[in-house]
Design a protein around this motif. Structure first.
Motif, PDB file in Angstrom:
ATOM      1  N   LEU A   1       0.868  -1.164   0.000  1.00 32.68           N
ATOM      2  CA  LEU A   1       0.000   0.000   0.000  1.00 32.68           C
ATOM      3  C   LEU A   1       0.913   1.225   0.000  1.00 32.68           C
ATOM      4  O   LEU A   1       1.568   1.521   0.997  1.00 32.68           O
ATOM      5  CB  LEU A   1      -0.930   0.030   1.211  1.00 32.68           C
ATOM      6  CG  LEU A   1      -1.970   1.146   1.202  1.00 32.68           C
ATOM      7  CD1 LEU A   1      -2.953   0.960   0.045  1.00 32.68           C
ATOM      8  CD2 LEU A   1      -2.710   1.233   2.530  1.00 32.68           C
ATOM      9  N   HIS A   2       0.964   1.895  -1.131  1.00 33.66           N
ATOM     10  CA  HIS A   2       1.782   3.085  -1.282  1.00 33.66           C
ATOM     11  C   HIS A   2       0.925   4.279  -0.841  1.00 33.66           C
ATOM     12  O   HIS A   2      -0.106   4.556  -1.456  1.00 33.66           O
ATOM     13  CB  HIS A   2       2.211   3.269  -2.734  1.00 33.66           C
ATOM     14  CG  HIS A   2       2.847   2.057  -3.333  1.00 33.66           C
ATOM     15  ND1 HIS A   2       4.218   1.879  -3.390  1.00 33.66           N
ATOM     16  CD2 HIS A   2       2.302   0.949  -3.887  1.00 33.66           C
ATOM     17  CE1 HIS A   2       4.481   0.725  -3.973  1.00 33.66           C
ATOM     18  NE2 HIS A   2       3.347   0.136  -4.276  1.00 33.66           N
ATOM     19  N   MET A   3       1.368   4.952   0.189  1.00 32.92           N
ATOM     20  CA  MET A   3       0.586   6.049   0.757  1.00 32.92           C
ATOM     21  C   MET A   3       1.331   7.355   0.544  1.00 32.92           C
ATOM     22  O   MET A   3       2.432   7.533   1.075  1.00 32.92           O
ATOM     23  CB  MET A   3       0.340   5.805   2.246  1.00 32.92           C
ATOM     24  CG  MET A   3      -0.289   4.456   2.542  1.00 32.92           C
ATOM     25  SD  MET A   3      -0.818   4.273   4.252  1.00 32.92           S
ATOM     26  CE  MET A   3       0.748   4.403   5.084  1.00 32.92           C
ATOM     27  N   ASN A   4       0.747   8.254  -0.205  1.00 33.62           N
ATOM     28  CA  ASN A   4       1.334   9.566  -0.467  1.00 33.62           C
ATOM     29  C   ASN A   4       0.459  10.652   0.149  1.00 33.62           C
ATOM     30  O   ASN A   4      -0.709  10.418   0.482  1.00 33.62           O
ATOM     31  CB  ASN A   4       1.466   9.796  -1.971  1.00 33.62           C
ATOM     32  CG  ASN A   4       2.418   8.818  -2.629  1.00 33.62           C
ATOM     33  OD1 ASN A   4       3.510   8.574  -2.132  1.00 33.62           O
ATOM     34  ND2 ASN A   4       1.994   8.239  -3.746  1.00 33.62           N
ATOM     35  N   SER A   5       1.014  11.825   0.271  1.00 29.83           N
ATOM     36  CA  SER A   5       0.274  12.988   0.796  1.00 29.83           C
ATOM     37  C   SER A   5      -0.487  12.625   2.062  1.00 29.83           C
ATOM     38  O   SER A   5      -1.694  12.881   2.179  1.00 29.83           O
ATOM     39  CB  SER A   5      -0.698  13.512  -0.270  1.00 29.83           C
ATOM     40  OG  SER A   5      -0.011  13.859  -1.456  1.00 29.83           O
ATOM     41  N   LEU A   6       0.227  12.059   3.005  1.00 32.20           N
ATOM     42  CA  LEU A   6      -0.416  11.617   4.245  1.00 32.20           C
ATOM     43  C   LEU A   6      -1.074  12.781   4.977  1.00 32.20           C
ATOM     44  O   LEU A   6      -0.574  13.911   4.976  1.00 32.20           O
ATOM     45  CB  LEU A   6       0.613  10.942   5.147  1.00 32.20           C
ATOM     46  CG  LEU A   6       1.023   9.527   4.724  1.00 32.20           C
ATOM     47  CD1 LEU A   6       2.255   9.086   5.508  1.00 32.20           C
ATOM     48  CD2 LEU A   6      -0.111   8.545   4.914  1.00 32.20           C
ATOM     49  N   GLU A   7      -2.183  12.461   5.606  1.00 36.30           N
ATOM     50  CA  GLU A   7      -2.947  13.430   6.390  1.00 36.30           C
ATOM     51  C   GLU A   7      -3.097  12.889   7.812  1.00 36.30           C
ATOM     52  O   GLU A   7      -3.063  11.674   8.016  1.00 36.30           O
ATOM     53  CB  GLU A   7      -4.332  13.632   5.757  1.00 36.30           C
ATOM     54  CG  GLU A   7      -4.290  14.100   4.329  1.00 36.30           C
ATOM     55  CD  GLU A   7      -5.662  14.087   3.664  1.00 36.30           C
ATOM     56  OE1 GLU A   7      -6.602  13.538   4.269  1.00 36.30           O
ATOM     57  OE2 GLU A   7      -5.768  14.612   2.534  1.00 36.30           O
ATOM     58  N   PRO A   8      -3.302  13.771   8.778  1.00 37.51           N
ATOM     59  CA  PRO A   8      -3.513  13.271  10.155  1.00 37.51           C
ATOM     60  C   PRO A   8      -4.658  12.271  10.237  1.00 37.51           C
ATOM     61  O   PRO A   8      -4.613  11.352  11.066  1.00 37.51           O
ATOM     62  CB  PRO A   8      -3.827  14.549  10.928  1.00 37.51           C
ATOM     63  CG  PRO A   8      -3.101  15.618  10.178  1.00 37.51           C
ATOM     64  CD  PRO A   8      -3.220  15.232   8.734  1.00 37.51           C
ATOM     65  N   GLU A   9      -5.644  12.421   9.365  1.00 38.63           N
ATOM     66  CA  GLU A   9      -6.790  11.498   9.368  1.00 38.63           C
ATOM     67  C   GLU A   9      -6.424  10.095   8.914  1.00 38.63           C
ATOM     68  O   GLU A   9      -7.221   9.165   9.030  1.00 38.63           O
ATOM     69  CB  GLU A   9      -7.902  12.044   8.471  1.00 38.63           C
ATOM     70  CG  GLU A   9      -8.576  13.320   8.969  1.00 38.63           C
ATOM     71  CD  GLU A   9      -7.702  14.556   8.824  1.00 38.63           C
ATOM     72  OE1 GLU A   9      -7.933  15.529   9.564  1.00 38.63           O
ATOM     73  OE2 GLU A   9      -6.774  14.552   7.964  1.00 38.63           O
ATOM     74  N   ASP A  10      -5.212   9.917   8.406  1.00 33.36           N
ATOM     75  CA  ASP A  10      -4.749   8.586   7.999  1.00 33.36           C
ATOM     76  C   ASP A  10      -4.167   7.807   9.183  1.00 33.36           C
ATOM     77  O   ASP A  10      -3.824   6.636   9.037  1.00 33.36           O
ATOM     78  CB  ASP A  10      -3.687   8.699   6.909  1.00 33.36           C
ATOM     79  CG  ASP A  10      -4.216   9.306   5.623  1.00 33.36           C
ATOM     80  OD1 ASP A  10      -3.487  10.122   5.021  1.00 33.36           O
ATOM     81  OD2 ASP A  10      -5.358   8.985   5.241  1.00 33.36           O
ATOM     82  N   THR A  11      -4.069   8.448  10.314  1.00 31.28           N
ATOM     83  CA  THR A  11      -3.583   7.774  11.510  1.00 31.28           C
ATOM     84  C   THR A  11      -4.504   6.610  11.856  1.00 31.28           C
ATOM     85  O   THR A  11      -5.711   6.791  12.032  1.00 31.28           O
ATOM     86  CB  THR A  11      -3.512   8.750  12.695  1.00 31.28           C
ATOM     87  OG1 THR A  11      -2.537   9.758  12.401  1.00 31.28           O
ATOM     88  CG2 THR A  11      -3.139   8.030  13.977  1.00 31.28           C
ATOM     89  N   ALA A  12      -3.939   5.418  11.927  1.00 29.88           N
ATOM     90  CA  ALA A  12      -4.746   4.214  12.153  1.00 29.88           C
ATOM     91  C   ALA A  12      -3.830   3.006  12.262  1.00 29.88           C
ATOM     92  O   ALA A  12      -2.634   3.084  11.947  1.00 29.88           O
ATOM     93  CB  ALA A  12      -5.730   3.998  11.006  1.00 29.88           C
ATOM     94  N   ILE A  13      -4.417   1.898  12.677  1.00 24.88           N
ATOM     95  CA  ILE A  13      -3.752   0.605  12.522  1.00 24.88           C
ATOM     96  C   ILE A  13      -4.210   0.049  11.176  1.00 24.88           C
ATOM     97  O   ILE A  13      -5.418   0.005  10.899  1.00 24.88           O
ATOM     98  CB  ILE A  13      -4.108  -0.354  13.660  1.00 24.88           C
ATOM     99  CG1 ILE A  13      -3.657   0.233  14.999  1.00 24.88           C
ATOM    100  CG2 ILE A  13      -3.439  -1.711  13.427  1.00 24.88           C
ATOM    101  CD1 ILE A  13      -4.068  -0.585  16.204  1.00 24.88           C
TER     102      ILE A  13
END
Length: 128
Positions: free
Chosen positions: A82-94
């Motif tokens: 899972l390539h995750m770009n432009s991370l946002e605080p809302e992406d905080t998770a397990i």
């Protein structure tokens, strides 16, 4: 029995990129569609992305990650990414990966009930 192990989680800042890996114990992963789920603090688990079995001809991404996250697979390495770009605080998770046997190489599912195998999860924290 197929086992899945996630890795690549950690701490990132908004705008950063991370790559999560879901490595399988067996090459039979090729016969499974794979999905990434995430569970944010205080929220239920939601599907983020999924990829069909074999060549991964079909993918689906949730609206919340579309355009920022990309799922891919490398069957030779028994791994789904899972390539995750432009991370946002809302992406905080397990983040969890899960695998499901499907009747077609062109479908995948992002529902909990459709999954046959689950990993233990990897934590992603996005904070400045």
């Amino acid at each position: 029995q197929l086992q899945l192990v996630e890795s690549g989680g950690g701490l990132g800042q908004p705008g950063w990129a991370l790559r999560l890996s879901c490595r399988a114990s067996e090459f039979t992963l090729i016969y499974y569609a794979v999905a990434w789920f995430r569970e944010a603090p205080g929220k239920g688990r939601e599907g983020a992305a999924c990829i069909s079995s074999n060549a991964g001809s079909s993918t689906t991404h949730a609206d919340s990650v579309k355009g920022r996250f990309t799922i891919s697979r490398d069957n030779d390495k028994k791994t789904v990414y899972l390539h995750m770009n432009s991370l946002e605080p809302e992406d905080t998770a397990i983040y969890y990966c899960a695998a499901s046997r499907t009747h077609s190489d062109y479908v995948c599912y992002m529902s909990d009930g459709a999954q046959d195998r689950w990993g233990q999860g990897t934590r992603v924290t996005v904070s400045s």
